[in-house]
Every structure is written in structure tokens, then in C-alpha cells.
Design an enzyme around this catalytic site. Structure first.
Site, PDB file in Angstrom:
ATOM      1  N   SER A  52      35.935  30.011  38.758  1.00 30.56           N
ATOM      2  CA  SER A  52      36.492  30.630  39.958  1.00 30.56           C
ATOM      3  C   SER A  52      35.608  30.334  41.169  1.00 30.56           C
ATOM      4  O   SER A  52      36.009  30.565  42.304  1.00 30.56           O
ATOM      5  CB  SER A  52      36.648  32.148  39.769  1.00 30.56           C
ATOM      6  OG  SER A  52      35.455  32.708  39.254  1.00 30.56           O
ATOM      7  N   ASP A  90      31.331  28.596  32.592  1.00 28.74           N
ATOM      8  CA  ASP A  90      32.602  27.924  32.314  1.00 28.74           C
ATOM      9  C   ASP A  90      32.436  26.417  32.243  1.00 28.74           C
ATOM     10  O   ASP A  90      31.800  25.813  33.123  1.00 28.74           O
ATOM     11  CB  ASP A  90      33.605  28.206  33.452  1.00 28.74           C
ATOM     12  CG  ASP A  90      34.522  29.374  33.139  1.00 28.74           C
ATOM     13  OD1 ASP A  90      34.785  29.632  31.941  1.00 28.74           O
ATOM     14  OD2 ASP A  90      34.987  30.017  34.096  1.00 28.74           O
ATOM     15  N   GLU A 189      43.202  37.142  29.497  1.00 28.68           N
ATOM     16  CA  GLU A 189      43.550  37.288  30.926  1.00 28.68           C
ATOM     17  C   GLU A 189      45.042  37.529  31.106  1.00 28.68           C
ATOM     18  O   GLU A 189      45.881  36.789  30.601  1.00 28.68           O
ATOM     19  CB  GLU A 189      43.114  36.029  31.694  1.00 28.68           C
ATOM     20  CG  GLU A 189      43.432  36.129  33.186  1.00 28.68           C
ATOM     21  CD  GLU A 189      42.674  35.146  34.067  1.00 28.68           C
ATOM     22  OE1 GLU A 189      41.774  34.433  33.559  1.00 28.68           O
ATOM     23  OE2 GLU A 189      42.983  35.089  35.268  1.00 28.68           O
TER      24      GLU A 189
HETATM   25  O1  KIV Z   1      36.405  31.724  36.307  1.00 29.15           O
HETATM   26  C1  KIV Z   1      36.443  32.960  36.165  1.00 29.15           C
HETATM   27  O2  KIV Z   1      36.004  33.727  37.044  1.00 29.15           O
HETATM   28  C2  KIV Z   1      37.032  33.492  34.943  1.00 29.15           C
HETATM   29  C3  KIV Z   1      37.285  34.972  34.885  1.00 29.15           C
HETATM   30  C4  KIV Z   1      38.462  35.304  35.721  1.00 29.15           C
HETATM   31  C5  KIV Z   1      37.436  35.438  33.499  1.00 29.15           C
HETATM   32  O3  KIV Z   1      37.293  32.772  34.044  1.00 29.15           O
END
Ligand code: KIV
Length: 271
Positions: A52, A90, A189
Site C-alpha cells: 500500500s 509485502d 481482506e
Molecule cells: O499493503 C497493505 O497495506 C496490506 C494491508 C491492507 C493488509 O496488504
């Protein structure tokens, strides 16, 4: 006494114990040193360096454009601030979907170049080879099911997922596959609360929800949403704990006014 007060650093085992003891897991995103330090010192269990960052840090419309190098820059900044929280990073779009060699190489780069404790990736059965290779290499993996933003062009919309039986059934199978492959936790999610409850009860690994109701083992939010820095994004699941947009705007306007009116700096603020 809560599990996280007994242990110095949060590990994947701590999260497992928290699920077993019914203590909810707190997770929040962070992308830089200063906020990560605040969240760590406030007692956050897990800090997610989410892709994100593509939206809230870089201003892209989706999470797809962010690169592995950019995620590594954000994650290394976060890790430098953290003493206690578990830091999960991520894997960005395109760094694990094509084959498991590439996935493993991407995960290794994150672990080696940032000092983070775990990686997260989106999907179930489709990315199982990659998950298995990464877990086998000793890297803890958090799964992510339901609304997986890297697939937004497949979904075509950010509305709630798995309301239809076939998609709900696939999600129920996928969570078992994630558990079997050795994932230590999974994000759920934007899925119906009842489905999240069933899925959470079907596994021994913790589930961490965002827009997935109260029955998950933990909750995660994007820091810019939760602190009210973003004002346009208003999904039903979001609770704003601050209105930083208003507070920052008014502080900045006051500063502009003080500079223009020659009220800043004053004598005591000068050498
Ligand atoms: O990238 C992110 O912030 C996420 C969350 C919304 C779980 O994957």
C-alpha cells in the site's frame, strides 16, 4: 498477563500463542523510520511494510507499480526503528507470481537487505509453489486471501469478496493450503464476517482481518487511513482514531501565517 508482555520480541511463535490464548493481534502498516518507531514504542505486535506504500507513499492508484527495490528501501527504514514488533514485508506484484525461483530470490533479497522478519504475499493455490519454496528456505510467510489488491484488474472493483459460494469455498480451501504449506498467519481482506469466523476457526494459524469482521485473530489497518491522513477513503470497515488531515493542515497554515507576518522566529528562537 498478556502473552506479548511476557516476551521481549514478538515472533511468529508469539502470534501462535496469542491465538491459542485468545489474545487479539494488533497490526498496522508503516513505511518509514519515524512512524515505525512510534508504533513499535506504542506496543504494536506486527508492523506491516505493505505494498500500500504504492498508494499512500508514492501516490499511485493501485499497488501494482511499486518495485522490489522500493519495498526494500521502505522496509530497511522501518527495521532500523523497531525493537520489539514483528516486521512483515509485502512481496510486490510481479516478484513471485511467475515462478518459484523468482519468488524465492525476491524473498531472500527482502530478508537479506532489510533485516525484516517475514514476508507476505497474496493468493492461495495459484502461488503454492512459491510459498513452499520460501518456507523451505526458512523464511516465515504470511498469506493474504479475499480482496487481494494486486489482482484488482481481475476483480474490477474493490467491493467485498467471497459473497458467492464458489469463491467462499475456494477461500476455505486456500486457507487450509496456506496452513499446510507452513504459513505462520494469513490476512483476510474484505470478506463477510461469518465466513472469516468459519475460516479462522478452521485453522490453527492466526488470521488477521481488514474489513473481515470481529472474529479474526487480529486486525490490520493502513496507517494513513487509521490516523485520518487520507480523507477520501471511507470504507465501512475503517475506524479513524485521529483526524491528522485537519490537525496537520491547521498547524501548517499557522506556520505559513507566522512566517508571512514575521512572527516566526522570535527573539528566543534566534541565536
Ligand atoms: O499493503 C497493505 O497495506 C496490506 C494491508 C491492507 C493488509 O496488504
Amino acid at each position: 498477563m498478556s502473552v506479548h508482555k511476557e516476551l521481549k520480541k514478538i515472533t511468529t511463535n508469539t502470534l501462535q500463542k496469542m491465538k491459542m490464548q485468545g489474545e487479539k493481534i494488533s497490526m498496522l502498516t508503516a513505511y518509514d523510520f519515524s512512524f515505525a518507531k512510534l508504533f513499535d514504542e506504542a506496543g504494536m505486535d506486527v508492523i506491516l511494510v505493505g505494498d500500500s506504500a504504492s498508494n499512500v507513499m508514492a501516490g499511485h492508484e493501485t499497488t501494482l507499480p511499486i518495485t522490489l527495490d522500493q519495498m526494500i528501501y521502505h522496509a530497511a527504514s522501518v527495521v532500523r526503528a523497531v525493537q520489539r514488533s514483528l516486521v512483515v514485508v509485502d512481496l510486490p506484484f510481479g516478484t513471485y507470481q511467475s515462478n518459484s525461483d523468482i519468488a524465492l530470490a525476491s524473498a531472500i533479497r527482502i530478508m537479506k537487505e532489510t533485516g525484516a522478519h517475514a514476508i507476505k504475499l497474496e493468493g492461495g493455490e495459484e502461488v503454492m509453489d512459491s510459498i513452499q519454496r520460501i518456507v523451505k528456505a526458512g523464511i516465515p510467510v504470511m498469506g493474504h486471501l479475499g480482496l487481494t489488491p494486486q489482482s484488482i484488474y481481475k476483480f474490477g472493483t474493490y467491493t467485498v469478496r467471497a459473497t458467492a459460494t464458489d469463491e467462499a469455498d475456494k477461500l476455505k480451501k486456500d486457507i487450509l493450503l496456506l496452513q499446510e504449506a507452513g504459513c505462520f498467519a494469513a490476512v483476510l481482506e474484505k470478506i463477510p464476517a461469518e465466513l472469516a469466523k468459519e475460516v479462522t476457526e478452521s485453522v490453527h494459524i492466526p488470521t488477521i482481518g481488514i474489513g473481515a469482521g470481529p472474529h479474526c485473530d487480529g486486525q490490520v489497518l493502513v496507517m494513513h487511513d487509521m490516523l485520518g491522513i487520507n480523507t477520501e477513503f471511507k470504507p465501512r470497515f475503517l475506524r479513524r482514531y485521529l483526524n491528522l488531515h485537519e490537525q496537520i493542515t491547521s498547524a501548517v497554515q499557522q506556520y505559513i501565517q507566522d512566517v508571512k507576518q514575521k512572527e516566526f522566529p522570535n527573539q528566543s528562537e534566534s541565536y
